[in-house]
Design a protein around this motif. Structure first.
Motif, PDB file in Angstrom:
ATOM      1  N   UNK A  56       0.841  -1.209   0.000  1.00 36.85           N
ATOM      2  CA  UNK A  56       0.000   0.000   0.000  1.00 36.85           C
ATOM      3  C   UNK A  56       0.871   1.251   0.000  1.00 36.85           C
ATOM      4  N   UNK A  57       0.432   2.276  -0.695  1.00 40.68           N
ATOM      5  CA  UNK A  57       1.096   3.579  -0.814  1.00 40.68           C
ATOM      6  C   UNK A  57       2.537   3.462  -1.313  1.00 40.68           C
ATOM      7  N   UNK A  58       2.780   2.512  -2.197  1.00 47.79           N
ATOM      8  CA  UNK A  58       4.110   2.393  -2.803  1.00 47.79           C
ATOM      9  C   UNK A  58       3.940   1.979  -4.257  1.00 47.79           C
ATOM     10  N   UNK A  59       4.994   2.034  -4.976  1.00 49.67           N
ATOM     11  CA  UNK A  59       4.988   1.650  -6.385  1.00 49.67           C
ATOM     12  C   UNK A  59       5.990   0.523  -6.584  1.00 49.67           C
ATOM     13  N   UNK A  60       5.806  -0.260  -7.627  1.00 48.69           N
ATOM     14  CA  UNK A  60       6.788  -1.306  -7.883  1.00 48.69           C
ATOM     15  C   UNK A  60       8.133  -0.687  -8.236  1.00 48.69           C
ATOM     16  N   UNK A  61       9.225  -1.424  -8.073  1.00 45.42           N
ATOM     17  CA  UNK A  61      10.539  -0.861  -8.409  1.00 45.42           C
ATOM     18  C   UNK A  61      10.628  -0.531  -9.894  1.00 45.42           C
TER      19      UNK A  61
END
Length: 189
Positions: A137-142
């Protein structure tokens, strides 16, 4: 902008072949993607062939058949023959055995970014597609970058699986170079 063929010193593969005295088959690059087309020599008309590949190497023509190593964003490299009358494809040999799940293959999106000096730089973005994996949650993939050194036509969109997914027999260990001790003379021939 089209870039016809490629440097044969860097890529020892034919990028064109004569079909007849009136036409030839040729590959060219457009927006970083390779295309295969039939060129009418009298009119100069270029007919792009609707094929699933974006890489064409080792192009050869005999009669009404063209053979090449073809690869696409979702198609691993394969030795393929194309019937020039019907455009039917025949795969002679595949580089990857078995079926690949298309839901797991990231397909390239052609994008451009403006630099500080106003120049636009093209790039391919491969967004993640694996439906079984989600970013926290609240992150993006690398986001990974791969630089190819240019020109734009040198970028390849061909499917290229990571080597660990399709292991091959191990290679023999590297043989170290023998160096004589400092000050020692090399043996005479």
């Amino acid at each position: 902008e089209h870039v016809n063929g490629f440097q044969t010193c860097a890529f020892p593969y034919s990028s064109w072949a004569c079909v007849s005295e009136q036409s030839l088959l040729c590959s060219y690059f457009e927006e970083g993607r390779q295309r295969l087309a039939r060129l009418d020599l009298a009119s100069g008309r270029l007919e792009v062939l609707p094929l699933p590949f974006e890489v064409f190497e080792g192009l050869r023509v005999e009669g009404n058949r063209a053979c090449f190593v073809g690869a696409g964003p979702a198609q691993p490299a394969s030795v393929t023959c194309l019937d020039l009358d019907t455009l039917a494809l025949e795969t002679l040999r595949e580089s990857v055995e078995g079926e690949l799940d298309p839901a797991l293959i990231s397909l390239p999106e052609s994008l451009r970014v403006s630099m500080d000096d106003g120049e636009e730089v093209p790039f391919f973005l491969y967004p993640p597609r694996n439906p079984r994996v989600r970013a926290p949650a609240r992150s993006a993939p690398p986001l990974l970058f791969q630089r190819h050194g240019g020109p734009t036509a040198a970028a390849r969109t061909a499917f290229s699986p990571p080597p660990h997914l399709f292991p091959r027999p191990p290679l023999p260990p590297p043989a170290p170079h023998h160096r004589p001790p400092p000050g020692a003379r090399p043996p005479l021939p």
